[in-house]
Design an enzyme around this catalytic site. Structure first.
Site, PDB file in Angstrom:
ATOM      1  N   ASP A  10       0.851  -1.191   0.000  1.00  0.00           N
ATOM      2  CA  ASP A  10       0.000   0.000   0.000  1.00  0.00           C
ATOM      3  C   ASP A  10       0.884   1.238   0.000  1.00  0.00           C
ATOM      4  OD1 ASP A  10      -2.327  -1.534   0.087  1.00  0.00           O
ATOM      5  OD2 ASP A  10      -2.293  -1.643   2.271  1.00  0.00           O
ATOM      6  N   LYS A  32       0.487  -8.134  -2.299  1.00  0.00           N
ATOM      7  CA  LYS A  32      -0.843  -7.694  -2.734  1.00  0.00           C
ATOM      8  C   LYS A  32      -0.748  -6.328  -3.401  1.00  0.00           C
ATOM      9  CE  LYS A  32      -4.223  -6.083   0.179  1.00  0.00           C
ATOM     10  NZ  LYS A  32      -5.170  -5.023  -0.226  1.00  0.00           N
ATOM     11  N   ASP A  59      -5.874  -7.195  -5.826  1.00  0.00           N
ATOM     12  CA  ASP A  59      -7.076  -6.924  -5.012  1.00  0.00           C
ATOM     13  C   ASP A  59      -7.917  -5.843  -5.682  1.00  0.00           C
ATOM     14  OD1 ASP A  59      -8.851  -6.958  -2.917  1.00  0.00           O
ATOM     15  OD2 ASP A  59      -7.567  -5.855  -1.531  1.00  0.00           O
ATOM     16  N   LEU A  60      -8.690  -6.246  -6.695  1.00  0.00           N
ATOM     17  CA  LEU A  60      -9.496  -5.271  -7.442  1.00  0.00           C
ATOM     18  C   LEU A  60     -10.937  -5.230  -6.952  1.00  0.00           C
ATOM     19  CD1 LEU A  60      -8.295  -5.712 -11.155  1.00  0.00           C
ATOM     20  CD2 LEU A  60      -7.446  -4.165  -9.390  1.00  0.00           C
ATOM     21  N   LYS A  61     -11.364  -6.199  -6.174  1.00  0.00           N
ATOM     22  CA  LYS A  61     -12.742  -6.249  -5.647  1.00  0.00           C
ATOM     23  C   LYS A  61     -13.764  -5.913  -6.738  1.00  0.00           C
ATOM     24  CE  LYS A  61     -11.663  -5.292  -0.790  1.00  0.00           C
ATOM     25  NZ  LYS A  61     -10.243  -4.889  -0.851  1.00  0.00           N
ATOM     26  N   LEU A  62     -13.744  -6.709  -7.806  1.00  0.00           N
ATOM     27  CA  LEU A  62     -14.646  -6.451  -8.939  1.00  0.00           C
ATOM     28  C   LEU A  62     -16.104  -6.636  -8.514  1.00  0.00           C
ATOM     29  CD1 LEU A  62     -12.632  -8.441 -11.646  1.00  0.00           C
ATOM     30  CD2 LEU A  62     -12.646  -5.955 -11.272  1.00  0.00           C
ATOM     31  N   HIS A  63     -16.961  -5.734  -8.986  1.00  0.00           N
ATOM     32  CA  HIS A  63     -18.388  -5.794  -8.636  1.00  0.00           C
ATOM     33  C   HIS A  63     -19.179  -5.074  -9.724  1.00  0.00           C
ATOM     34  CE1 HIS A  63     -21.670  -5.090  -5.316  1.00  0.00           C
ATOM     35  NE2 HIS A  63     -22.099  -5.787  -6.338  1.00  0.00           N
ATOM     36  N   ASP A  64     -19.858  -5.841 -10.568  1.00  0.00           N
ATOM     37  CA  ASP A  64     -20.645  -5.242 -11.657  1.00  0.00           C
ATOM     38  C   ASP A  64     -21.560  -6.336 -12.211  1.00  0.00           C
ATOM     39  OD1 ASP A  64     -21.450  -3.544 -13.884  1.00  0.00           O
ATOM     40  OD2 ASP A  64     -19.580  -2.450 -13.571  1.00  0.00           O
ATOM     41  N   ILE A  65     -22.226  -6.059 -13.318  1.00  0.00           N
ATOM     42  CA  ILE A  65     -23.049  -7.105 -13.924  1.00  0.00           C
ATOM     43  C   ILE A  65     -22.117  -8.218 -14.439  1.00  0.00           C
ATOM     44  CG2 ILE A  65     -24.993  -5.590 -14.499  1.00  0.00           C
ATOM     45  CD1 ILE A  65     -23.936  -5.565 -17.409  1.00  0.00           C
ATOM     46  N   THR A 118     -15.071  -5.035   6.387  1.00  0.00           N
ATOM     47  CA  THR A 118     -15.017  -4.859   7.850  1.00  0.00           C
ATOM     48  C   THR A 118     -15.339  -3.421   8.263  1.00  0.00           C
ATOM     49  OG1 THR A 118     -12.635  -4.731   7.618  1.00  0.00           O
ATOM     50  CG2 THR A 118     -13.519  -6.779   8.495  1.00  0.00           C
ATOM     51  N   GLY A 208       0.358  -5.241   6.060  1.00  0.00           N
ATOM     52  CA  GLY A 208       0.904  -4.068   5.389  1.00  0.00           C
ATOM     53  C   GLY A 208       1.862  -3.316   6.280  1.00  0.00           C
ATOM     54  N   ARG A 209       1.309  -2.361   7.035  1.00  0.00           N
ATOM     55  CA  ARG A 209       2.142  -1.405   7.761  1.00  0.00           C
ATOM     56  C   ARG A 209       3.170  -2.001   8.722  1.00  0.00           C
ATOM     57  NH1 ARG A 209      -3.064   2.073   8.888  1.00  0.00           N
ATOM     58  NH2 ARG A 209      -3.860  -0.051   8.614  1.00  0.00           N
TER      59      ARG A 209
HETATM   60  O1  C5P Z   1      -1.367  -2.058   6.983  1.00  0.00           O
HETATM   61  P1  C5P Z   1      -2.325  -3.166   7.278  1.00  0.00           P
HETATM   62  O2  C5P Z   1      -1.645  -4.441   7.733  1.00  0.00           O
HETATM   63  O3  C5P Z   1      -3.448  -2.742   8.194  1.00  0.00           O
HETATM   64  O4  C5P Z   1      -2.956  -3.467   5.845  1.00  0.00           O
HETATM   65  C1  C5P Z   1      -3.940  -4.419   5.667  1.00  0.00           C
HETATM   66  C2  C5P Z   1      -4.331  -4.520   4.226  1.00  0.00           C
HETATM   67  O5  C5P Z   1      -5.500  -5.313   4.155  1.00  0.00           O
HETATM   68  C3  C5P Z   1      -4.681  -3.187   3.561  1.00  0.00           C
HETATM   69  O6  C5P Z   1      -4.358  -3.323   2.169  1.00  0.00           O
HETATM   70  C4  C5P Z   1      -6.166  -3.092   3.747  1.00  0.00           C
HETATM   71  O7  C5P Z   1      -6.803  -2.336   2.740  1.00  0.00           O
HETATM   72  C5  C5P Z   1      -6.577  -4.543   3.636  1.00  0.00           C
HETATM   73  N1  C5P Z   1      -7.837  -4.860   4.294  1.00  0.00           N
HETATM   74  C6  C5P Z   1      -8.070  -4.676   5.644  1.00  0.00           C
HETATM   75  N2  C5P Z   1      -9.281  -5.019   6.176  1.00  0.00           N
HETATM   76  C7  C5P Z   1     -10.235  -5.505   5.402  1.00  0.00           C
HETATM   77  C8  C5P Z   1     -10.034  -5.705   4.051  1.00  0.00           C
HETATM   78  C9  C5P Z   1      -8.803  -5.365   3.521  1.00  0.00           C
HETATM   79  O8  C5P Z   1      -7.198  -4.245   6.365  1.00  0.00           O
HETATM   80  N3  C5P Z   1     -11.362  -5.871   5.941  1.00  0.00           N
END
Ligand code: C5P
Length: 229
Positions: A10, A32, A59-65, A118, A208-209
């Site tokens: 990210d 990712k 991670d594109l989270k596609l959502h359409d017809i 979430t 991520g972080r």
């Molecule tokens: O930095 P961190 O570990 O919080 O990053 C978590 C990754 O997972 C981010 O790319 C965030 O958008 C993704 N994510 C999330 N919670 C979700 C869905 C996706 O943290 N419910």
């Protein structure tokens, strides 16, 4: 299968991301790519990062017809993508069409269903006309995804035990919201440690972080994987 670590890249800038990934080569396998980098740099970024030796979760989270989602998947034909997300809220017809299309153009890609984000709590769900509690809604959508031929789901760590119980071992469960004991929570609240997520049935954890912001990202990645082993 051992629970695998996926690094969520990210970051805003591709060169910054590549410099970081250079330090992580050989230290972790999966990364990712989310909407931020994909929207800025386009599909070529998938090839570029894959060429560095990483396996790609797109991670594109596609959502359409159904037809539009299928067309988007066709546009990814042949790309080195291990995991690709689509929204289960698109329904059975959309998911089934996505699965059928992916078999043809991305035969080595596992489609993952996103159920309830979430960021959605009971009140948010009520606001879009869904009267169920989030966990109940997750179960409805998870069952629908599997019935539509999907072989994986993204879920919160707290949903892992219930989903693993009724989905069995064949479905990949991918979970963000992971924090090693010593890491900062950032904006995550309901979290689990890597070891607990593995024990609860995660196939992959997304982090991520805690890696991106570590003084030594490679050491942070290795420590998380040691915890998973
Ligand atoms: O930095 P961190 O570990 O919080 O990053 C978590 C990754 O997972 C981010 O790319 C965030 O958008 C993704 N994510 C999330 N919670 C979700 C869905 C996706 O943290 N419910």
């Amino acid at each position: 299968m051992k629970t695998q670590l996926i690094l969520a890249v990210d970051l805003e800038d591709k060169e910054q991301a590549k410099a970081l990934l250079e330090k992580l080569r050989g230290k972790l396998t999966y990364i990712k790519i989310g909407l931020q980098l994909f929207t800025k740099y386009g599909p070529a970024i998938v090839d570029e990062f894959a060429a560095m030796g990483f396996k790609i979760f797109l991670d594109l989270k596609l959502h359409d017809i159904p037809n539009t989602v299928a067309s988007a998947i066709k546009s990814l034909r042949g790309k080195p993508i291990e995991l690709l997300t689509i929204h289960t809220l698109g329904g059975n017809a959309m998911m089934a069409k996505a699965v059928e299309t992916a078999k043809e153009v991305l035969p080595d890609t596992r489609l993952l269903g996103v159920t309830v984000l979430t960021s959605m709590d009971t009140a948010q769900l009520n606001g879009i006309g869904i009267g169920r509690e989030p966990m109940e809604q997750v179960e409805v959508l998870a069952k629908l995804a599997v019935a539509s031929g999907m072989k994986g789901l993204v879920c919160s760590p707290l949903e892992l035990p219930a989903l693993r119980k009724f989905l069995g071992e064949e479905i990949a469960l991918v979970t963000p919201g992971i924090r090693p004991k010593t890491a900062s929570l950032d904006d995550q609240s309901r979290i689990m440690t890597p070891a607990d997520a593995a024990a609860a049935g995660a196939s992959y954890i997304v982090v991520g972080r805690p890696i991106l912001k570590a003084d030594d990202p490679a050491a942070a990645a290795l420590a998380i994987q040691a915890e998973l082993a």
